[in-house]
Design an enzyme around this catalytic site. Sequence first.
Site, short mmCIF file in Angstrom:
data_model
loop_
_atom_site.label_atom_id
_atom_site.label_comp_id
_atom_site.label_asym_id
_atom_site.label_seq_id
_atom_site.Cartn_x
_atom_site.Cartn_y
_atom_site.Cartn_z
CE LYS A 145 -3.55 -4.11 1.12
NZ LYS A 145 -4.06 -3.69 1.99
CB CYS A 169 -2.45 -2.66 5.34
SG CYS A 169 -4.14 -1.64 5.43
CG ASP A 181 -2.22 -0.77 1.36
OD1 ASP A 181 -2.30 -2.11 -0.08
OD2 ASP A 181 -2.66 -1.07 2.31
N1 TIU Z 1 -2.94 0.31 4.25
C1 TIU Z 1 -3.33 0.91 5.73
O1 TIU Z 1 -2.33 0.21 6.81
N2 TIU Z 1 -4.67 0.92 5.66
C2 TIU Z 1 -4.80 1.76 6.34
O2 TIU Z 1 -5.91 2.28 6.99
N3 TIU Z 1 -4.03 2.15 7.95
C3 TIU Z 1 -4.28 2.63 9.23
O3 TIU Z 1 -3.48 3.45 9.71
N4 TIU Z 1 -4.84 3.17 8.76
#
Ligand code: TIU
Length: 221
Positions: free
Chosen positions: A129, A162, A27
């Site tokens: 995802k 994530c 991400d």
């Molecule tokens: N990619 C990921 O970690 N999504 C999140 O929503 N992370 C947060 O820390 N909010």
Amino acid sequence: MTKNYKVQAKPYEFEFDIDTTAFMIIDMQRDFLYPGGFGEKLGNDVSATNSIIPNVKKVLDAAREKNMLIIHTREGHRPDLSDVPESKAKRGGGIGEEGPMGRILVRGEYGHDIVDELQPKENEVVLDKPGKGAFYQTDLESILRNKNIKSLIVSGVTTHVCVQTTIREANDRGYECLMLEDCCAAFDKRDHEDSIRMINQQGGIFGWTTPSENLLDELNK
Ligand code: TIU
């Protein structure tokens, strides 16, 4: 399987076979790394997540050099938002709303895509995802099986959401995971540090952790 690489790590050396190991980048999307995206809309300062881009790039270059399987993930949703659980939509972040980088966390939008520095090459896997874990509602398990992958080296954001969810999911499926400490970030440093401790505690309860320098030293030997 010959484990031909040994990296100093916590709680003990991480051994892996380069041919059965994938490098995962979780991400590293503009929505989590730049102002105006999902991360900031949730009330966070994105400077910590943005700051790891050069560290991840160094490992990405090394992984490309070694012809490792490279997997980039992106958290996001269909433009019609039909795959957003009500519980997630309710909890903020403005999913689907128009922002400076397009509709927040929506596939195909500028903010949903990976930052310029880490843009995937054609032969690399890009996995969309809908959730936090990379195995949930994706074909990741099938890809790893087809490519004979046994170990994962993991980077990306955010460490406590994530990254940790993906490592936990991978561990339960029998994959050995090495988390690169300086190639992951959380918005709050405490969440990052607590995550490192959670992963490598109790004899590596669900993985190993190390600074990327230790991996790079080993790959460059
Ligand atoms: N990619 C990921 O970690 N999504 C999140 O929503 N992370 C947060 O820390 N909010």
